[in-house]
Write a protein that holds these residues in place. Structure first.
Motif: not given
Length: 108
Positions: A17-45
């Protein structure tokens, strides 16, 4: 029963769910077009009161398409986590088309 096998599937489902959320976010915001990599940390649940557990990275790379247009890109979100002193990871990947990218051709 060994309790670590009982807890792994829910953790894997949360990581997915975390992977799907951040993948969809990168697509929705267009961040993937900039080639910019993103990373972060999410807590459980997604509970901010829990210690951070899921580390995620979104990366975009060129994809070699059969047409050779250079317009296809692979966008991947990889999530890693630790449970019972063992590390796990999973990735969610999709292909995206960049219709704005124009391939240069040599003059005749």
């Amino acid at each position: 029963p060994h309790c670590s096998t009982m807890t792994t599937p829910p953790l894997k489902a949360q990581a997915s769910a975390v992977a799907q959320l951040h993948l969809e976010e990168a697509i929705a915001t267009g961040d993937w077009l900039n080639g910019g990599d993103e990373s972060g940390v999410d807590p459980p649940n997604f509970d901010v009161n829990q210690p951070a557990m899921y580390h995620w990275d979104v990366a975009t790379s060129d994809f070699s398409d059969p047409e050779g247009t250079g317009n296809l890109h692979q966008v991947t979100c990889q999530v890693t986590w630790t449970s019972h002193l063992q590390s796990y990871s999973l990735s969610v990947t999709t292909l995206m088309y960049d219709g704005e990218k124009v391939q240069e051709t040599a003059p005749l």
